[in-house]
Design a protein around this motif. Structure first.
Motif, mmCIF file in Angstrom:
data_model
loop_
_atom_site.group_PDB
_atom_site.id
_atom_site.type_symbol
_atom_site.label_atom_id
_atom_site.label_comp_id
_atom_site.label_asym_id
_atom_site.label_seq_id
_atom_site.Cartn_x
_atom_site.Cartn_y
_atom_site.Cartn_z
ATOM 1 N N ASN A 152 7.375 4.428 23.946
ATOM 2 C CA ASN A 152 8.772 4.560 23.561
ATOM 3 C C ASN A 152 8.958 5.705 22.570
ATOM 4 O O ASN A 152 9.904 6.491 22.665
ATOM 5 C CB ASN A 152 9.273 3.245 22.956
ATOM 6 C CG ASN A 152 10.777 3.241 22.777
ATOM 7 O OD1 ASN A 152 11.523 3.346 23.743
ATOM 8 N ND2 ASN A 152 11.226 3.122 21.545
ATOM 9 N N LYS A 153 8.033 5.823 21.621
ATOM 10 C CA LYS A 153 8.144 6.860 20.598
ATOM 11 C C LYS A 153 7.919 8.256 21.176
ATOM 12 O O LYS A 153 8.554 9.224 20.764
ATOM 13 C CB LYS A 153 7.138 6.596 19.481
ATOM 14 C CG LYS A 153 7.419 5.320 18.694
ATOM 15 C CD LYS A 153 6.386 5.113 17.602
ATOM 16 C CE LYS A 153 6.686 3.848 16.812
ATOM 17 N NZ LYS A 153 5.681 3.615 15.734
ATOM 18 N N MET A 154 7.018 8.355 22.134
ATOM 19 C CA MET A 154 6.638 9.660 22.649
ATOM 20 C C MET A 154 7.540 10.166 23.770
ATOM 21 O O MET A 154 7.753 11.376 23.898
ATOM 22 C CB MET A 154 5.189 9.615 23.157
ATOM 23 C CG MET A 154 4.167 9.359 22.074
ATOM 24 S SD MET A 154 2.494 9.065 22.726
ATOM 25 C CE MET A 154 2.180 10.614 23.551
ATOM 26 N N TYR A 155 8.072 9.229 24.591
ATOM 27 C CA TYR A 155 8.710 9.678 25.828
ATOM 28 C C TYR A 155 10.172 9.270 25.999
ATOM 29 O O TYR A 155 10.847 9.814 26.871
ATOM 30 C CB TYR A 155 7.919 9.142 27.029
ATOM 31 C CG TYR A 155 6.490 9.620 27.081
ATOM 32 C CD1 TYR A 155 6.198 10.973 27.196
ATOM 33 C CD2 TYR A 155 5.423 8.719 27.007
ATOM 34 C CE1 TYR A 155 4.890 11.418 27.247
ATOM 35 C CE2 TYR A 155 4.116 9.155 27.059
ATOM 36 C CZ TYR A 155 3.849 10.511 27.176
ATOM 37 O OH TYR A 155 2.559 10.954 27.229
ATOM 38 N N PHE A 156 10.666 8.301 25.222
ATOM 39 C CA PHE A 156 12.049 7.867 25.413
ATOM 40 C C PHE A 156 12.998 9.019 25.113
ATOM 41 O O PHE A 156 13.009 9.569 24.016
ATOM 42 C CB PHE A 156 12.368 6.675 24.504
ATOM 43 C CG PHE A 156 13.753 6.112 24.722
ATOM 44 C CD1 PHE A 156 14.145 5.678 25.970
ATOM 45 C CD2 PHE A 156 14.642 6.012 23.674
ATOM 46 C CE1 PHE A 156 15.403 5.152 26.180
ATOM 47 C CE2 PHE A 156 15.907 5.486 23.869
ATOM 48 C CZ PHE A 156 16.292 5.056 25.126
ATOM 49 N N MET A 164 8.745 7.242 35.117
ATOM 50 C CA MET A 164 7.310 7.285 34.839
ATOM 51 C C MET A 164 6.554 6.130 35.509
ATOM 52 O O MET A 164 5.535 6.337 36.172
ATOM 53 C CB MET A 164 7.060 7.265 33.328
ATOM 54 C CG MET A 164 5.592 7.378 32.951
ATOM 55 S SD MET A 164 5.294 7.200 31.170
ATOM 56 C CE MET A 164 5.982 8.739 30.577
ATOM 57 N N LEU A 165 7.043 4.912 35.355
ATOM 58 C CA LEU A 165 6.347 3.760 35.939
ATOM 59 C C LEU A 165 6.376 3.812 37.458
ATOM 60 O O LEU A 165 5.353 3.569 38.121
ATOM 61 C CB LEU A 165 6.981 2.452 35.445
ATOM 62 C CG LEU A 165 6.386 1.158 36.017
ATOM 63 C CD1 LEU A 165 4.913 1.039 35.695
ATOM 64 C CD2 LEU A 165 7.152 -0.054 35.500
ATOM 65 N N LYS A 166 7.508 4.134 38.036
ATOM 66 C CA LYS A 166 7.614 4.207 39.490
ATOM 67 C C LYS A 166 6.667 5.265 40.047
ATOM 68 O O LYS A 166 6.045 5.065 41.108
ATOM 69 C CB LYS A 166 9.052 4.514 39.905
ATOM 70 C CG LYS A 166 9.262 4.525 41.414
ATOM 71 C CD LYS A 166 10.713 4.800 41.773
ATOM 72 C CE LYS A 166 10.908 4.828 43.282
ATOM 73 N NZ LYS A 166 12.312 5.145 43.657
ATOM 74 N N ASP A 182 6.835 -7.618 34.066
ATOM 75 C CA ASP A 182 7.352 -8.359 32.913
ATOM 76 C C ASP A 182 7.919 -7.363 31.905
ATOM 77 O O ASP A 182 7.258 -6.374 31.564
ATOM 78 C CB ASP A 182 6.227 -9.180 32.276
ATOM 79 C CG ASP A 182 6.746 -10.172 31.253
ATOM 80 O OD1 ASP A 182 7.917 -10.588 31.365
ATOM 81 O OD2 ASP A 182 5.979 -10.557 30.347
ATOM 82 N N THR A 183 9.133 -7.615 31.408
ATOM 83 C CA THR A 183 9.813 -6.670 30.523
ATOM 84 C C THR A 183 10.149 -7.331 29.184
ATOM 85 O O THR A 183 10.256 -8.554 29.091
ATOM 86 C CB THR A 183 11.118 -6.161 31.153
ATOM 87 O OG1 THR A 183 12.039 -7.259 31.305
ATOM 88 C CG2 THR A 183 10.858 -5.525 32.510
ATOM 89 N N ASN A 193 12.462 1.816 32.718
ATOM 90 C CA ASN A 193 11.416 2.172 33.678
ATOM 91 C C ASN A 193 11.214 1.072 34.701
ATOM 92 O O ASN A 193 11.080 1.340 35.902
ATOM 93 C CB ASN A 193 10.104 2.451 32.939
ATOM 94 C CG ASN A 193 9.846 3.927 32.745
ATOM 95 O OD1 ASN A 193 9.224 4.582 33.575
ATOM 96 N ND2 ASN A 193 10.366 4.463 31.661
ATOM 97 N N ALA A 194 11.195 -0.177 34.243
ATOM 98 C CA ALA A 194 10.973 -1.292 35.154
ATOM 99 C C ALA A 194 12.095 -1.412 36.174
ATOM 100 O O ALA A 194 11.847 -1.628 37.368
ATOM 101 C CB ALA A 194 10.852 -2.597 34.359
#
Length: 317
Positions: A152-156, A164-166, A182-183, A193-194
Motif C-alpha cells: 500500500n505504501k509503495m504502490y497505492f 497488479m494482482l490480476k 480474502d480482503t 486489486n482484489a
C-alpha cells in the motif's frame, strides 16, 4: 504525489510540498467526501508481466473476492470454509490472503511464508514458487505476512496499480477451478486489486441492520470498479451468523433478503459454536466436525457457487 478519494475514486495530483505532514485529511472536490490521505516517500512504478492482458475484459468466473468494509462478518471464516468445501467437492482451489493481518494464513498454520509482496519484488520468478500446499487435498494458499503492508505504501496511487494482482494471477489461474481472495475491511490497494482481479464478489453480511451499511459501501465500490477497471464484475450477498432461535434475527433476515432481492445466496450460514472452536485449533469447521451445522452449510454454499459458475459458462459450439 497522487491521492485518491476512497468514495468516488477520483485521483488528485498534489505538489509534494503541499504539506509537511505524513498523514492529512483532504476533501474531494468532486463528491465532497472527507478522507485520510498520506504522503508517500515515493510511489514506485510497477513492473507488470502483461499489463495489456490484465486490462482485458475477460471472464474470470472462478476468481471470487470475499469482501465487506465492515469487520466481524466472517470474511476470513467464509474464505477458509468455502475453500475447503470446494476442495472436498473435488475442485482445485487457491486461497489468496490479500489482507496484511494474515488471519487466513495463520488459520492454515502458515508462518513466515513468502508473500505476494515477495512475489512482486521477484517479478522474474513464477508465482507458483510462492504458492504453498496446505494439509488439505486440492487446497493451496498464497500467504500474507507483515511485509504486505508495504504494498500500500509503495504502490497505492501508482499508474495501473489496481491491475497488479490480476496480472500475477493470470499466470496460474488455469491451474485452479476456483481462486478465492480474502480482503481487509478497507478499500485502498488490497480491496481495489482484489475486485479488479475478480469477476464475482461474495459479500458476507451478518443478520443485523447495521451490517447493511457495509454491504451498501461494497456495492457502491463495485459499481465504480465496473465503470473504471472491471465491467464484468458481479456480486452476491451471503448472510452469516444467523440465530434461528431468535425471532428478531429471523425477522431481520427476511427484511434484508427483501431489501436485496435477487442479490443473495440461497444458503444462509447459521451461528454455530463449532466455528469458534475450530478457529482456536486453526481448522475449518467441516474438518473439525463433519456434523456441524455451519460446516454442512458451507458445503451447500460450495455447491451453489459451483452451480452459479457452471451456469455462466457458455455452451460449446
Amino acid at each position: 504525489m497522487i491521492i485518491i478519494c476512497q468514495k468516488c475514486m477520483t485521483r488528485f495530483h498534489l505538489d509534494d510540498d503541499a504539506t509537511d505532514k505524513s498523514t492529512f485529511v483532504a476533501r474531494c472536490t468532486v463528491c465532497g467526501h472527507l478522507f485520510s490521505a498520506y504522503k508517500p516517500n515515493r510511489v514506485q512504478e510497477i513492473t507488470f508481466l502483461d499489463l495489456e492482458k490484465a486490462r482485458q475484459d475477460e471472464t474470470n468466473d472462478q476468481v471470487i473476492a470475499i469482501s465487506n468494509r465492515k469487520g466481524g462478518v466472517a470474511k476470513t471464516t467464509t474464505c477458509l470454509n468455502l475453500g475447503l468445501s470446494l476442495a472436498l467437492l473435488k475442485k482445485r482451489v487457491l486461497l489468496v490472503d490479500f489482507d496484511a493481518q494474515a488471519n487466513l494464513t495463520l488459520s492454515l498454520g502458515q508462518k513466515e511464508a513468502p508473500t505476494f509482496y515477495d512475489a512482486q519484488k521477484k517479478i522474474g520468478k513464477r508465482l507458483d514458487d510462492f504458492i504453498v500446499a496446505t494439509k488439505y487435498s486440492d487446497l493451496w494458499l498464497l500467504p500474507s505476512g507483515r511485509n504486505m503492508v508495504l504494498l500500500n505504501k509503495m504502490y497505492f496511487g501508482a499508474r495501473n496499480f489496481e491491475y497488479m494482482l490480476k496480472d500475477r494471477l493470470n499466470t496460474v489461474k488455469e491451474q485452479f477451478d476456483f481462486i478465492l481472495i480474502d480482503t481487509p475491511p478497507s478499500i485502498e490497494f488490497y480491496t481495489l486489486n482484489a475486485l479488479t482481479a475478480s469477476n464475482r464478489v461474495l459479500i458476507p453480511c451478518q443478520c443485523d441492520y447495521l451490517s447493511t451499511h457495509g454491504v451498501d459501501q461494497v456495492l457502491r465500490l463495485i459499481k465504480l470498479i465496473r465503470e473504471k477497471s472491471n465491467p464484468q464484475i458481479q456480486s452476491r450477498i451471503l448472510f452469516t451468523m444467523l440465530d434461528r432461535d431468535s425471532h428478531a434475527s429471523r425477522l431481520i433476515l427476511r427484511k434484508i433478503q427483501a431489501l436485496y432481492q435477487g442479490q443473495t445466496f440461497d444458503t444462509v450460514i447459521e451461528m454455530d459454536g463449532v466455528l469458534k472452536e475450530a478457529q482456536i485449533l486453526n481448522m475449518p469447521a467441516i474438518q473439525y466436525s463433519q456434523k456441524s451445522v455451519a460446516g454442512t452449510q458451507y458445503i451447500e454454499l460450495a455447491k451453489e457457487v459451483i452451480a452459479i459458475a457452471e451456469a455462466s459458462v457458455p455452451p460449446l459450439p
